[in-house]
Scaffold this active site. Sequence first.
Site, PDB file in Angstrom:
ATOM      1  N   TYR A 176       0.841  -1.193   0.000  1.00 46.40           N
ATOM      2  CA  TYR A 176       0.000   0.000   0.000  1.00 46.40           C
ATOM      3  C   TYR A 176       0.882   1.252   0.000  1.00 46.40           C
ATOM      4  CZ  TYR A 176      -3.976  -3.045   0.436  1.00 46.40           C
ATOM      5  OH  TYR A 176      -4.923  -4.001   0.166  1.00 46.40           O
ATOM      6  N   ARG A 321      -6.499 -15.502   9.904  1.00 46.55           N
ATOM      7  CA  ARG A 321      -7.339 -16.585   9.398  1.00 46.55           C
ATOM      8  C   ARG A 321      -7.758 -17.555  10.497  1.00 46.55           C
ATOM      9  NH1 ARG A 321      -3.275 -18.278   4.702  1.00 46.55           N
ATOM     10  NH2 ARG A 321      -1.833 -17.382   6.229  1.00 46.55           N
ATOM     11  N   CYS A 350     -10.689 -18.495   2.169  1.00 46.47           N
ATOM     12  CA  CYS A 350     -11.093 -17.116   2.460  1.00 46.47           C
ATOM     13  C   CYS A 350     -10.543 -16.155   1.417  1.00 46.47           C
ATOM     14  CB  CYS A 350     -10.623 -16.716   3.856  1.00 46.47           C
ATOM     15  SG  CYS A 350      -8.872 -17.053   4.179  1.00 46.47           S
ATOM     16  N   GLU A 412     -21.097 -44.645   6.092  1.00 44.90           N
ATOM     17  CA  GLU A 412     -19.854 -44.496   5.335  1.00 44.90           C
ATOM     18  C   GLU A 412     -19.405 -45.884   4.881  1.00 44.90           C
ATOM     19  OE1 GLU A 412     -16.787 -43.938   3.266  1.00 44.90           O
ATOM     20  OE2 GLU A 412     -17.827 -42.128   3.981  1.00 44.90           O
TER      21      GLU A 412
END
Length: 662
Positions: A176, A321, A350, A412
Amino acid sequence: MGFPHLFAPFAIRDLRLKNRIVMAPMESHLGNADGSVSKEAIAYYRERALGGVGMVVVEYTCVDGQEGFSSMAPQLRLDSPFYRSGHGKLAAAIQSGGARACVQLSHAGRQSRESVLGRQPVAPSAVPLTSLYLNAVPRALEADEIARIVRRYADAAALAAQCGYDAVMLHGAHGYLLQQFLSPLVNRRDDEWGGDFERRLRFPLEVVKAVRAAIGNMPLLYRLSVSDFIEGGLTIEDSERIAPRLCEAGVDAIDISCGSLDRVDVIVEPMSIEEGWRLPMARRIRAATGKPVICAGVIRRPEMAEAAIAAGDADMISLGRALLADPLWPNKARMGRADDIRPCTSCNWCIKETGSNRGVSCAENPRCGHETDPPIDAFGNGRRAVVVGAGPGGIAAALLLDQAGFAVTLFEKRRTAGGNLITSATPPNKEKLFWYHDFLQRRLAASGVDLRLGTEATMETVDAERPDVVVVAGGSRLAPLELGGSGGLPVRPAFALLLGDVELPPSSPERPILIYGGGETGTETAEHLAGQGHHVLLATRSDAAMLARNAEPLYRIHLLQRLRANAAITVADHSLLTAIEGDHVLLESRGETRRQPAAAVLLAHGLVPDTALAEALRDLPVPVVPIGDAVRVGRIGEAVRDAYRCVQDLRRTLYQPEAIAC
């Protein structure tokens, strides 16, 4: 308490924090379209404040809506009094949740999008940006414009103080504008704002001084990329000179980060990067400044956070995260329930979601970004639910249905639960996915779910349970493939090998294991086999540049680097597998066919949804809901999200309340 250093109080300037845990600033894309704070953003941040962090740092907030935006999706703003009300509510919500509230102020510079701004982005110099996520050609700022931007930072900081924030952070990392002025690669000016080290440092120092004057005694934090990890860019040695100067100008704490859009893989690291890798750099900056240092960098476990603070590597630990995966991370650690923390695996789901201009999301925590959803209560009232398939989607559905008060049976057909989690976690450098696998096994063991392993679900076995709802998470199957020849070689799906269901014969450079398919499964299987001492021929219909093209982009960078450096793996691109004849395969490439000796064939040419069971069950007089790969072949996050949405929708599906009575 098992983590006394992590949960000891701490102070930055005169601001007392209850512990050493900070929520890192992360773009959420939850703001309103005009840049104001939304109710969704307030709920998202408050949930993490309630989870026990000492301080929440609100994501990058734009100080200049004309030139400073960095996103196509809604980005928060604080560049006029219009935004004061929303930020005031946000700060108050964080504080009422028990945490201190800090806002990160940002100007994107050349990392703005011309399509969003409606004008050319600005930068210290007209140096183009070419990256995985953004290309831009900026114009160089004039001196008077630079002075105006300094005032913009100060004005935004003053507004932050008026909103009731406890602290302000300047975003001087990740490429930035503040970092652009520091970088010798981006700042090529030869005036008072650039040239040598001192002149490149001037803009950040002026911003710090102006913000300090605007906020008085409030704590001022600075997020610094301490290394660009680019040849000719900023190094940790540079930052050991920069950080003390920032502190002399008025900064109270340095938040350690790395990279820019040229190296996003050191900002949001893929799962191959080890835990705590930034801590040595944090220790050096702490020694150079004598000021508090905050450090993120794949710190996932409370044990590592505790050790880092005890060793003096950092004063505070920044969780990013990890708090998307589990907002209750701090409280669970404090209460001695570290094994109950839903672990972030650095899968970067994400990043995929926000990079696609959608709201923040998490592959493991489907509530992330949807904190305004009602909690799942026990509306099932003992009704019976059957879930078919104990992969990540099926396990998530079973656990959520159990939470909702259903009596759940989970079928399963394999002898172990996990499915695609095992397939995904087995290749090299993906071991973190076993953290999530083990977490789900613990949750299953503690639940009321009746898990029936080694039991294939059929119309008869499902109907025998007299279910009120059926969730089909049976996964996918290999796409059809016609092969000529008489056979003679072992031929199995690559995913079966990763599940541990396949034994292979010895291979050699002259007679390798042939893997057919250059997608993520094929390339990872190749690396897995090479690590076991096999020789691999990876045949793909596409160009070699397209290997693993659907993999998470940052993980893919590292995966391709390892593949190209691995002498045991040979790639045959533009190659079509047409037949197996005896102990040879026939590969057609660019109009020519060659006979290739092989030890075995593993198929990774693609998957399709396995819809057979869902179709067989469609006549049952109850809701039958397919999820995950049984609907469309996707990733773990999509399967878990399907499970969550299925259970959230079931209340209306089962009760069928009428919207109106007239």
